[in-house]
Design an enzyme around this catalytic site. Structure first.
Site, PDB file in Angstrom:
ATOM      1  N   ALA A 151       9.381  -4.337  -5.753  1.00 53.90           N
ATOM      2  CA  ALA A 151       8.625  -3.251  -6.187  1.00 53.90           C
ATOM      3  C   ALA A 151       8.025  -2.675  -7.414  1.00 53.90           C
ATOM      4  O   ALA A 151       7.443  -2.059  -7.423  1.00 53.90           O
ATOM      5  CB  ALA A 151       8.413  -2.210  -4.980  1.00 53.90           C
ATOM      6  N   ALA A 152       8.694  -3.561  -8.368  1.00 50.63           N
ATOM      7  CA  ALA A 152       8.253  -3.163  -9.990  1.00 50.63           C
ATOM      8  C   ALA A 152       6.661  -3.321 -10.406  1.00 50.63           C
ATOM      9  O   ALA A 152       5.805  -2.283 -11.008  1.00 50.63           O
ATOM     10  CB  ALA A 152       8.876  -3.922 -11.083  1.00 50.63           C
TER      11      ALA A 152
ATOM     12  N   GLY B 237       0.870  -1.090   0.156  1.00 48.28           N
ATOM     13  CA  GLY B 237      -0.316   0.399  -0.253  1.00 48.28           C
ATOM     14  C   GLY B 237       0.267   1.531  -0.432  1.00 48.28           C
ATOM     15  O   GLY B 237       0.883   2.520  -0.654  1.00 48.28           O
TER      16      GLY B 237
END
Ligand code: ADP
Length: 303
Positions: free
Chosen positions: A248-249, A43
């Site tokens: 986190a791509a 998030g």
């Protein structure tokens, strides 16, 4: 007041990373080398991705009243995320991930969801307060009923679900989804079909379309992504880069997609922009810190 573009309902964690020559055996104490902390959680990462691209993003999340919670509030604010709907619990600690990385680059991760597991549907209803933003984006590191509340509050918005980490979804939730963005593993877990080539991507996407999701984007790492929706289907190639850290791509991709759709861009333009933003995020270490700015994406597109 400027209108909210993206309402993000999701997790925030502190990643605690220690490097060691190898993993310890049960009962063994091992001396490692460096220790670093990184803000994380899907998030928070996706909120930072959209905010760094210039979107007005509010994060609805829950942190503990501890030092990790304070530190996450600081890094989210620094990224430009609106933090007025971040709840703080006084009894439970902020979510953490304990990560050990060995000399070969392999890792082991233990996650304590902490306050992420306490973000409730009622808190989501309260945070929306009748002004949802043009796009609502959520993931699966918070309780499922909380994600469903986000989807219900998004009736007048575009609801994007990044179904990560992989878990089964009730049809009632899938029907509320405007855009779903699984990676290969998540698409496999949702449909039983591993998307390896055009035919299997199409079969997995059709399985999700038949469950009521409107647009499907299966992200395929360095192979780009596959789109299927009301106007047909197509493969989008990856933007060519030399990746050094692909952590986190997927977060960069979903955050950037939310930003583009909130600006009213076509699905095609939003996907192409998200692919460049996600590719650029792989050229820097880290998660939130690796997210590109709007001008960095524009500059890459001009080359
Ligand atoms: P996740 O991080 O959720 O596993 P993916 O690995 O599928 O997601 O990556 C999401 C998107 O990031 C891809 O669709 C692609 O656009 C971009 N991307 C990932 N890896 C690369 C890479 N090596 N080169 C260029 N783009 C990449």
């Amino acid at each position: 007041m400027e209108k909210l573009e993206v309402m993000l309902v999701g997790s925030a964690n502190m990643d605690l990373v220690i490097r060691a020559p190898r993993f310890p055996e049960p009962g063994e104490t091992l001396t490692g080398s460096t220790f670093q902390t990184f803000p994380g959680g899907k998030g928070a990462n996706q909120a930072c991705a959209a905010a760094k691209l210039g979107s007005r993003v509010k994060l609805v999340a829950k942190l503990g009243s501890d030092a990790f919670g304070d530190s996450l509030m600081g890094s989210l604010t620094e990224c430009g995320v609106i933090c007025s709907s971040i709840y703080r619990d006084t009894d439970v600690s902020t979510g953490v991930a304990l990560i050990t990385v060995d000399d070969s680059g392999q890792n082991t991760i233990v996650v304590s969801p902490g306050t992420n597991a306490l973000l409730s549907a009622e808190e989501v209803d309260q945070a929306f307060g009748g002004s949802p933003g043009k796009v609502v984006l959520s993931q699966l590191e918070i309780p499922l009923e909380t994600v469903i509340a986000a989807a219900q509050n998004a009736a007048e918005s575009v609801f994007i679900l990044n179904p990560a980490p992989a878990r089964q979804l009730p049809d009632d939730l899938v029907k509320l989804v405007d855009v779903i963005t699984p990676n290969e593993t998540e698409a496999h877990s949702l449909t039983g079909i591993l998307p390896t080539d055009h035919a299997s991507c199409q079969a997995a996407a059709e399985a999700l379309l038949s469950r009521g999701a409107k647009h499907i984007i299966i992200t395929l790492g360095g192979r780009g992504c596959y789109y299927a929706g009301p106007n047909g289907h197509r493969h989008f190639p990856a933007f060519p880069v030399q990746p050094i850290d692909t952590t986190a791509a997927g977060d960069a991709f979903s955050g950037a997609l939310a930003m583009g759709l909130a600006r009213g861009w076509s699905m095609e333009s939003a996907i192409q922009f998200a692919a460049v933003a996600a590719a650029l995020s792989t050229t820097k270490m880290g998660a939130a810190s690796s997210m590109p700015t709007f001008s960095e994406v524009e500059a890459a597109l001009r080359v």
